[in-house]
Design an enzyme around this catalytic site. Sequence first.
Site, PDB file in Angstrom:
ATOM      1  N   ARG A  82      56.313 -46.066  11.132  1.00  0.00           N
ATOM      2  CA  ARG A  82      56.957 -47.317  10.738  1.00  0.00           C
ATOM      3  C   ARG A  82      56.067 -48.510  11.065  1.00  0.00           C
ATOM      4  O   ARG A  82      55.971 -49.468  10.287  1.00  0.00           O
ATOM      5  CB  ARG A  82      58.319 -47.439  11.430  1.00  0.00           C
ATOM      6  CG  ARG A  82      59.162 -48.596  10.923  1.00  0.00           C
ATOM      7  CD  ARG A  82      60.587 -48.520  11.432  1.00  0.00           C
ATOM      8  NE  ARG A  82      60.657 -48.617  12.888  1.00  0.00           N
ATOM      9  CZ  ARG A  82      61.784 -48.522  13.587  1.00  0.00           C
ATOM     10  NH1 ARG A  82      62.937 -48.308  12.957  1.00  0.00           N
ATOM     11  NH2 ARG A  82      61.769 -48.625  14.907  1.00  0.00           N
ATOM     12  N   LYS A 184      59.472 -54.155  10.682  1.00  0.00           N
ATOM     13  CA  LYS A 184      59.752 -54.620  12.041  1.00  0.00           C
ATOM     14  C   LYS A 184      58.741 -55.698  12.412  1.00  0.00           C
ATOM     15  O   LYS A 184      57.933 -55.558  13.336  1.00  0.00           O
ATOM     16  CB  LYS A 184      59.710 -53.441  13.013  1.00  0.00           C
ATOM     17  CG  LYS A 184      60.571 -53.645  14.258  1.00  0.00           C
ATOM     18  CD  LYS A 184      60.769 -52.339  14.997  1.00  0.00           C
ATOM     19  CE  LYS A 184      61.539 -52.526  16.290  1.00  0.00           C
ATOM     20  NZ  LYS A 184      62.935 -52.954  16.071  1.00  0.00           N
ATOM     21  N   GLU A 220      73.049 -55.297   8.399  1.00  0.00           N
ATOM     22  CA  GLU A 220      72.835 -54.884   9.787  1.00  0.00           C
ATOM     23  C   GLU A 220      73.085 -56.069  10.697  1.00  0.00           C
ATOM     24  O   GLU A 220      73.517 -57.138  10.246  1.00  0.00           O
ATOM     25  CB  GLU A 220      71.427 -54.321   9.987  1.00  0.00           C
ATOM     26  CG  GLU A 220      70.308 -55.311   9.737  1.00  0.00           C
ATOM     27  CD  GLU A 220      68.931 -54.742  10.120  1.00  0.00           C
ATOM     28  OE1 GLU A 220      68.297 -55.318  11.018  1.00  0.00           O
ATOM     29  OE2 GLU A 220      68.504 -53.744   9.519  1.00  0.00           O
TER      30      GLU A 220
END
Length: 341
Positions: A82, A184, A220
């Site tokens: 990721r 992220k 989220e």
Amino acid sequence: MDKKQIDWGSLEFKYIKTDSRYVSYYKDNQWDAGAMVEDANVCISESAGVLQYAQTCFEGLKAYTTVDNRVVTFRPDLNAMRMYETADRLLMPPFPIDRFLDALDKLVTANLAYVPPYGTGASLYIRPFLFGSGAVIGVAPAPEYTFRMFCTPVGPYFKSGIKPLKLQVSDYDRAAPRGTGHIKGGLNYAMSLYPGHDAHKKGFAENLYLDAATHSFVEETGGANFIFITKDNKVVTPKSSTILPSITRRSLMYVAKEYLNLETEEREVPLSEVSEFAEGGLCGTAAVISPIGSITTKDGVINLPSGMEKMGPITQKLYDTLTGIQLGKIEAPEGWIRTIA
């Protein structure tokens, strides 16, 4: 190795400096060999890319002491991948996956005295991060980069532990369609700070963000994905191209299907449907699962049937099974556990 004299059971989710961290520098189109260092301070140019244009990303994972006294990490290859994909999206040189895992082994091994003992409820939180450290003044990628990985012993992410949380539906947008909500990057989390502060002032633990395009579908929170349980025990999680692909959520959905024989579904979840669910939770590395008690919307309060006192029964089974895998009490799927010591 003797453990540090720390009150493990009283730890909060706060930074505590440990003895060593890993550092590697990118210059002239290549990463150097990397090294463990003692200095926790970062010295960079005032014109570094991270300071001027927020060119930075990070990951979060944990090391645990298992029931048989091993020190392990949970699916770190997925964190490495990721981070690789996030760096690529931000025009930063990705740190190689094999080197990420090697750095992880070195870091945890050097700081074994800070890994909380089994049964304390604490863990060693690991923070890899990558940023533009070279000087840049025009809007462009930095010419040089730094990769660092440090660790710190932590307790529960939420002060209430596993007590159900009060959320509010935020008036703010977290991520735009075709934007960076799926990576992220530090910029995404900076955008959530003001809305998060607003939520805390009003007595809420977190925000529930809706999709920016229609303000209709659950996405989220500022730092965790959602899972919901239907009244017939189906595990449902929101599907969207603008939410972070949580490793914990992915693992929980596998556990639900393969360990608990529950039906699972990843799909769009309208806010109007949330009142029909029996249970809900926030899931992520830091909290694993934190149950939801209520969600305040502009039209009123949604009180989930699982209540404000404890996790619902299915959420509890998911939590117990996943943490059982992480702590070595339940056999893990192949490749999920990386033993370090």
